[in-house]
Design an enzyme around this catalytic site. Structure first.
Site, PDB file in Angstrom:
ATOM      1  N   ARG A 212      -3.754 -10.100   4.730  1.00 39.27           N
ATOM      2  CA  ARG A 212      -4.101 -10.090   3.286  1.00 39.27           C
ATOM      3  C   ARG A 212      -2.877  -9.617   2.519  1.00 39.27           C
ATOM      4  NH1 ARG A 212      -6.073  -6.346  -0.417  1.00 39.27           N
ATOM      5  NH2 ARG A 212      -7.567  -7.166  -1.921  1.00 39.27           N
TER       6      ARG A 212
ATOM      7  N   LYS B 124       0.815  -1.220   0.000  1.00 34.14           N
ATOM      8  CA  LYS B 124       0.000   0.000   0.000  1.00 34.14           C
ATOM      9  C   LYS B 124       0.848   1.270   0.000  1.00 34.14           C
ATOM     10  CE  LYS B 124      -4.431  -1.811   1.362  1.00 34.14           C
ATOM     11  NZ  LYS B 124      -5.505  -1.933   2.362  1.00 34.14           N
TER      12      LYS B 124
HETATM   13  C1  8Y4 Z   1      -0.923  -2.217  -4.461  1.00 28.79           C
HETATM   14  C2  8Y4 Z   1      -1.963  -3.063  -4.719  1.00 28.79           C
HETATM   15  C3  8Y4 Z   1      -1.094  -1.223  -3.535  1.00 28.79           C
HETATM   16  C4  8Y4 Z   1      -3.158  -2.926  -4.071  1.00 28.79           C
HETATM   17  C5  8Y4 Z   1      -2.290  -1.078  -2.899  1.00 28.79           C
HETATM   18  C6  8Y4 Z   1      -3.321  -1.929  -3.157  1.00 28.79           C
HETATM   19  C7  8Y4 Z   1      -8.196  -4.245   1.718  1.00 28.79           C
HETATM   20  C8  8Y4 Z   1      -9.238  -5.021   1.187  1.00 28.79           C
HETATM   21  C9  8Y4 Z   1      -8.271  -3.907  -0.395  1.00 28.79           C
HETATM   22  C10 8Y4 Z   1      -7.957  -4.286   3.118  1.00 28.79           C
HETATM   23  C11 8Y4 Z   1      -9.786  -5.854   3.256  1.00 28.79           C
HETATM   24  C12 8Y4 Z   1      -5.321  -2.648  -2.035  1.00 28.79           C
HETATM   25  C13 8Y4 Z   1     -10.224  -5.381  -1.066  1.00 28.79           C
HETATM   26  C14 8Y4 Z   1      -6.661  -2.113  -1.731  1.00 28.79           C
HETATM   27  N1  8Y4 Z   1      -7.595  -3.566   0.706  1.00 28.79           N
HETATM   28  N2  8Y4 Z   1     -10.024  -5.815   1.939  1.00 28.79           N
HETATM   29  N3  8Y4 Z   1      -9.273  -4.790  -0.135  1.00 28.79           N
HETATM   30  N4  8Y4 Z   1      -8.784  -5.092   3.837  1.00 28.79           N
HETATM   31  N5  8Y4 Z   1     -10.538  -6.619   4.045  1.00 28.79           N
HETATM   32  N6  8Y4 Z   1      -4.512  -1.716  -2.543  1.00 28.79           N
HETATM   33  O1  8Y4 Z   1      -7.087  -3.623   3.669  1.00 28.79           O
HETATM   34  O2  8Y4 Z   1      -5.019  -3.788  -1.891  1.00 28.79           O
HETATM   35  S1  8Y4 Z   1      -7.966  -3.293  -1.985  1.00 28.79           S
END
Ligand code: 8Y4
Length: 281
Positions: free
Chosen positions: A264, A230
């Protein structure tokens, strides 16, 4: 929360030891690992997605999280039909071929219902079942659900995040969503909570949440955290998304030490190793 177990569509998991959730992104604009799962036609390659899910499961992921909607600020909105087309064939395919809990990252009641029929074991909703019909859908399908905190909506959440008392507000929000769920007939022991790193939070907010993560233990529910790759880790290290693995694992270990039950992640094998080291100590 320890000494608790949950039934994810027939697969029982206890949270005496922490678990890994591997991310399978099927959004074409996903900012890290998305595009490799896509064909030139713009459709998801089911073969590639299945191979990726198999690799994550074999590396020790208890969950595979499948999402068809990008929550990246400014990302294009996805039609219900598009989300169904991306997510459901994959849920069916993974259910048929891999012994893993399928988590479906969605806020749409229609997807929740269809995903449950296709073999999903967990609903992961970044909007904490606030869409009309979502609570009723989860109550009907009788699956565990992850309720995540977000301030605002994905399009604008990073414009000016503001809190008077961050940790209190996030915990109160989750408490109120737990209450809404139980009032609608969802079993409290089917609920997982998540502070929602990066969802309507500045770097400072994210650091305070991680530093004070153990305060979420008072909700007495399993705690999921998503820190993988992130932006907060980019701000700390100065590295681009593809070079944030070490930072992600460091953050995951801190979360584990502060009581997280599910991590996750995009990087399942390395996160599993980190978790083994944590467990050994
Ligand atoms: C690179 C790739 C950098 C992806 C950032 C991201 C969460 C989530 C997401 C979380 C839960 C993400 C669907 C955002 N984040 N579900 N989902 N908790 N429960 N960004 O923190 O991964 S998507």
């Amino acid at each position: 929360m320890s000494e608790c177990s949950m039934n994810f569509a027939g697969k029982v998991l206890d949270f005496n030891t922490p678990k890994v959730m591997g991310i399978l992104n099927v959004t074409p604009d996903s900012f890290s690992d998305g595009n490799e799962l896509f064909l030139d036609s713009g459709e998801v390659s089911l073969d590639k997605a299945l191979l990726r899910a198999e690799a994550m499961s074999e590396a020790g992921a208890a969950f595979i999280d499948i999402g068809g909607e990008s929550t990246k600020p400014g990302a294009a909105t996805v039609s219900l039909e598009e989300e169904i087309d991306r997510v459901l064939p994959l849920v069916e395919l993974i259910h048929k071929n891999i012994d893993v809990i399928i988590s479906v990252d969605t806020s749409s009641p229609e997807i929740m219902l269809q995903a449950a029929s296709a073999g999903a074991g967990l609903i992961n909703d970044v909007r904490a079942l606030q869409r009309p019909g979502a609570i009723e859908a989860v109550s009907k399908i009788d699956l565990p659900v992850c309720l995540m905190h977000m301030q605002g909506s994905p399009a604008t959440m990073q414009e000016a995040p503001r809190y008077d008392n961050l940790v209190n507000e996030v915990i109160s929000f989750l408490d109120s969503r737990i209450l809404a769920c139980t009032a609608a007939g969802i079993d409290r022991n089917q609920i997982i909570v998540d502070p929602g790193f990066g969802f309507g939070k500045t770097l400072e907010h994210n650091l305070e949440l991680l530093g004070r993560l153990s305060e979420f233990e008072k909700l007495k529910l399993p705690l999921l955290v998503g820190l993988s790759r992130k932006a907060m880790l980019g701000l700390i290290t100065g590295k681009s998304v593809r070079d944030r693995k070490a930072a992600s694992i460091a953050a995951a270990v801190i979360a584990l030490m502060k009581g997280a039950n599910i991590i996750r992640t995009h990087d399942v094998p390395d996160t599993v190793d980190a978790m083994k080291v944590y467990q050994a100590v």
